[in-house]
Write a protein that holds these residues in place. Structure first.
Motif: not given
Length: 179
Positions: A132-133, A137-139, A145-148
């Protein structure tokens, strides 16, 4: 070197020079270094027999001439040492009991993994929580909204680094371990 044969010089820098390599190989293959006398099981009940007087483990013992040549199980506690049994009769008795049990119609159920084991349920819950975490983070990464690099750092902390259980921060999930 390929399958024990030299096939030509390497194109990368050597870790050891050739002379050191061959001396090490000779030293490691020297039969005098052998510390094990084979892999045959000699005492198959090791770790299974307990002393009835003090509950310590019984350890294998082998009498050598001139006292004869008999195998026994003896109490491992120096202060007790009251229990000694001949190995062959007890091993034969236990083997017969095991064989008889496995001839019973429900014997296959003895080999099934427990389905209601709390440790397994706890491990499954831990895996679901970690998944789920990751999904969250993938979403975030999909929505930009999250860098590679940020996603890679998250994965390094959650996903195992390899299939042997090593991980990049999170403890590997194991049945029986506290989550």
């Amino acid at each position: 070197m390929h399958r024990g044969e030299v096939v030509g010089p390497a194109v990368w820098p050597a870790i050891l020079d050739e002379d050191v390599y061959y001396r090490l190989v000779a030293m490691l293959r020297d039969p005098k270094r052998k510390t094990q006398r084979g892999t045959a099981i000699k005492w198959w009940l090791s770790g299974a027999l307990r002393c009835d007087a003090c509950d310590a483990w019984l350890r294998p013992h082998h009498d050598r001439p001139p006292r004869g040549s008999s195998r026994r199980w003896r109490c491992a506690t120096r202060g007790c040492g009251r229990v000694t049994i001949a190995a062959e009769p007890v091993e034969q008795y236990i083997e017969r009991a095991i064989r008889a049990r496995f001839r019973e119609p429900d014997a296959a159920t003895l080999l099934e993994a427990p389905t209601d084991d709390r440790a397994v349920a706890s491990a499954r819950d831990r895996v679901k929580a970690l998944q789920a975490q990751l999904d969250a983070h993938y979403a975030e990464a999909t929505a930009l909204r999250l860098s590679a690099a940020g996603l890679a750092a998250v994965e390094a902390g959650i996903l195992p680094a390899d299939r042997t259980g090593a991980s990049g921060g999170a403890a590997p999930v194991r049945a029986g371990a506290a989550a």
